[in-house]
Design a protein around this motif. Structure first.
Motif, PDB file in Angstrom:
ATOM      1  N   VAL A 172      -8.513  -5.840  -0.096  1.00  0.00           N
ATOM      2  CA  VAL A 172      -9.678  -5.009  -0.416  1.00  0.00           C
ATOM      3  C   VAL A 172     -10.546  -4.836   0.828  1.00  0.00           C
ATOM      4  O   VAL A 172     -11.047  -3.743   1.110  1.00  0.00           O
ATOM      5  CB  VAL A 172     -10.493  -5.640  -1.563  1.00  0.00           C
ATOM      6  CG1 VAL A 172     -11.809  -4.894  -1.779  1.00  0.00           C
ATOM      7  CG2 VAL A 172      -9.674  -5.631  -2.858  1.00  0.00           C
ATOM      8  N   GLN A 176      -8.446 -10.888 -15.028  1.00  0.00           N
ATOM      9  CA  GLN A 176      -9.608 -11.688 -14.683  1.00  0.00           C
ATOM     10  C   GLN A 176     -10.265 -12.286 -15.918  1.00  0.00           C
ATOM     11  O   GLN A 176     -10.355 -11.638 -16.957  1.00  0.00           O
ATOM     12  CB  GLN A 176     -10.635 -10.833 -13.936  1.00  0.00           C
ATOM     13  CG  GLN A 176     -10.150 -10.320 -12.587  1.00  0.00           C
ATOM     14  CD  GLN A 176     -11.188  -9.443 -11.910  1.00  0.00           C
ATOM     15  OE1 GLN A 176     -11.518  -8.366 -12.411  1.00  0.00           O
ATOM     16  NE2 GLN A 176     -11.694  -9.886 -10.771  1.00  0.00           N
ATOM     17  N   GLU A 194      -6.489 -11.239  -2.212  1.00  0.00           N
ATOM     18  CA  GLU A 194      -7.042  -9.994  -2.747  1.00  0.00           C
ATOM     19  C   GLU A 194      -8.193  -9.498  -1.883  1.00  0.00           C
ATOM     20  O   GLU A 194      -8.297  -8.293  -1.578  1.00  0.00           O
ATOM     21  CB  GLU A 194      -7.518 -10.212  -4.179  1.00  0.00           C
ATOM     22  CG  GLU A 194      -7.910  -8.940  -4.903  1.00  0.00           C
ATOM     23  CD  GLU A 194      -8.093  -9.176  -6.391  1.00  0.00           C
ATOM     24  OE1 GLU A 194      -7.303  -8.610  -7.178  1.00  0.00           O
ATOM     25  OE2 GLU A 194      -9.006  -9.930  -6.779  1.00  0.00           O
ATOM     26  N   GLU A 249     -14.762  -7.724  -6.117  1.00  0.00           N
ATOM     27  CA  GLU A 249     -13.778  -8.131  -7.130  1.00  0.00           C
ATOM     28  C   GLU A 249     -14.287  -9.233  -8.060  1.00  0.00           C
ATOM     29  O   GLU A 249     -13.509  -9.809  -8.824  1.00  0.00           O
ATOM     30  CB  GLU A 249     -12.489  -8.584  -6.437  1.00  0.00           C
ATOM     31  CG  GLU A 249     -11.805  -7.485  -5.624  1.00  0.00           C
ATOM     32  CD  GLU A 249     -11.406  -6.270  -6.460  1.00  0.00           C
ATOM     33  OE1 GLU A 249     -11.224  -6.426  -7.695  1.00  0.00           O
ATOM     34  OE2 GLU A 249     -11.273  -5.179  -5.894  1.00  0.00           O
ATOM     35  N   SER A 289      -8.813  -6.711 -11.910  1.00  0.00           N
ATOM     36  CA  SER A 289      -9.331  -6.388 -10.586  1.00  0.00           C
ATOM     37  C   SER A 289      -8.741  -5.058 -10.133  1.00  0.00           C
ATOM     38  O   SER A 289      -7.871  -4.491 -10.801  1.00  0.00           O
ATOM     39  CB  SER A 289      -8.947  -7.490  -9.592  1.00  0.00           C
ATOM     40  OG  SER A 289      -7.548  -7.465  -9.344  1.00  0.00           O
ATOM     41  N   SER A 290      -9.193  -4.568  -8.972  1.00  0.00           N
ATOM     42  CA  SER A 290      -8.687  -3.289  -8.472  1.00  0.00           C
ATOM     43  C   SER A 290      -7.207  -3.354  -8.103  1.00  0.00           C
ATOM     44  O   SER A 290      -6.543  -2.333  -8.028  1.00  0.00           O
ATOM     45  CB  SER A 290      -9.500  -2.850  -7.247  1.00  0.00           C
ATOM     46  OG  SER A 290      -9.300  -3.737  -6.165  1.00  0.00           O
TER      47      SER A 290
END
Length: 270
Positions: free
Chosen positions: A193, A26, A189, A131, A20-21
């Protein structure tokens, strides 16, 4: 039991090839086109089952905030226009689905005090899509099912007393040891984000903290964090406060949208 578990571990190792960022590993077993179709089908079902608000002022407000948010979402996430529907329901909730679908329940507008707090809500929900959390959750459920099936075969082949108790234990371990913490990681998350996304869209990022303070007042009887798929309100407030200096770097007051919240939100019919 070793062979089925080794096979399950191998599947996870082969599919855990993305991050993920935020750098979290993942596991995704589904294609984006599959997720888009699932999202679109689910959204159509919801539109048939839940009344849709026809109040002009409410729709204008939500559409204004959603438009500001989605303009700052990469085309790689969704290439076309986003469909935004305001559901006439007392539920304090909102969601976003793969395929560019956003649903907002009118009930949540009584918790969000202004455009910035609604920006935090929609930013968070779109953060789940950015995400690929739906893909991860579906993949986790699939792996859980595979793991339980493998464990069932393994236990069935062994001369083990109280097999039902073993299987119940495995289910409990998977539920609280994997699936629920996975959900909490997604929520945290999406908070981060979403806070960055709302800031880029011109919404005051500190409003996300005030939003969860409002939510805390409504959820005094919420389950313990260990037993919940969501972080506690206090955990979310702490994480968002710590991340605020980063989000503030993206915030420009000259970019602020002008979305006017109606003075009165019509009472939902459902």
């Amino acid at each position: 039991m070793k062979l089925p578990l080794i096979m399950l571990s191998a599947i996870i190792a082969l599919t855990a090839c993305t991050s993920s960022s935020t750098g979290r590993k993942q596991v995704m077993l589904f294609s984006e086109s599959e997720l888009d179709k699932m999202g679109a089908a689910s959204f159509e079902d919801m539109k048939k089952q839940t009344p849709i608000s026809t109040d002009r002022a409410t729709n204008d407000f939500v559409q204004c905030v959603a438009s500001a948010i989605t303009q700052n979402v990469a085309k790689s996430v969704h290439k076309g226009d986003w469909e935004v529907v305001i559901f006439d329901s007392a539920q304090v909730n909102a969601f976003a689905l793969p395929g560019g679908k956003i649903g907002v329940y009118t009930g949540i507008l009584n918790v969000t005090e202004n455009q910035d707090q609604l920006g935090a809500i929609i930013g968070h929900e779109v953060g789940h899509v950015i995400e690929h959390h739906s893909n991860e959750r579906l993949s986790a459920n699939k792996l859980q099912s595979m793991g339980m099936s493998a464990a069932t075969v393994a236990v069935g082949m062994a001369d083990v007393e109280n097999k039902g108790m073993w299987m119940a234990g495995l289910g409990l371990g998977l539920q609280y040891g994997v699936i629920m913490p996975y959900g909490r990681a997604h929520e945290s998350e999406a908070d981060i984000v979403g806070q960055d996304l709302m800031a880029r869209s011109g919404f005051e990022p500190s409003a996300s903290i005030k939003l969860w303070q409002n939510m805390a007042k409504l959820s005094k009887d919420a389950p313990a964090e260990f037993m919940s798929t969501h972080p506690s309100n206090q955990t979310r407030i702490k994480q968002l406060t710590e991340h605020l200096p980063v989000s503030m770097k993206y915030y420009q007051t000259g970019n602020k949208p002008q979305c006017q919240k109606p003075s009165v939100i019509p009472t939902p019919k459902s």
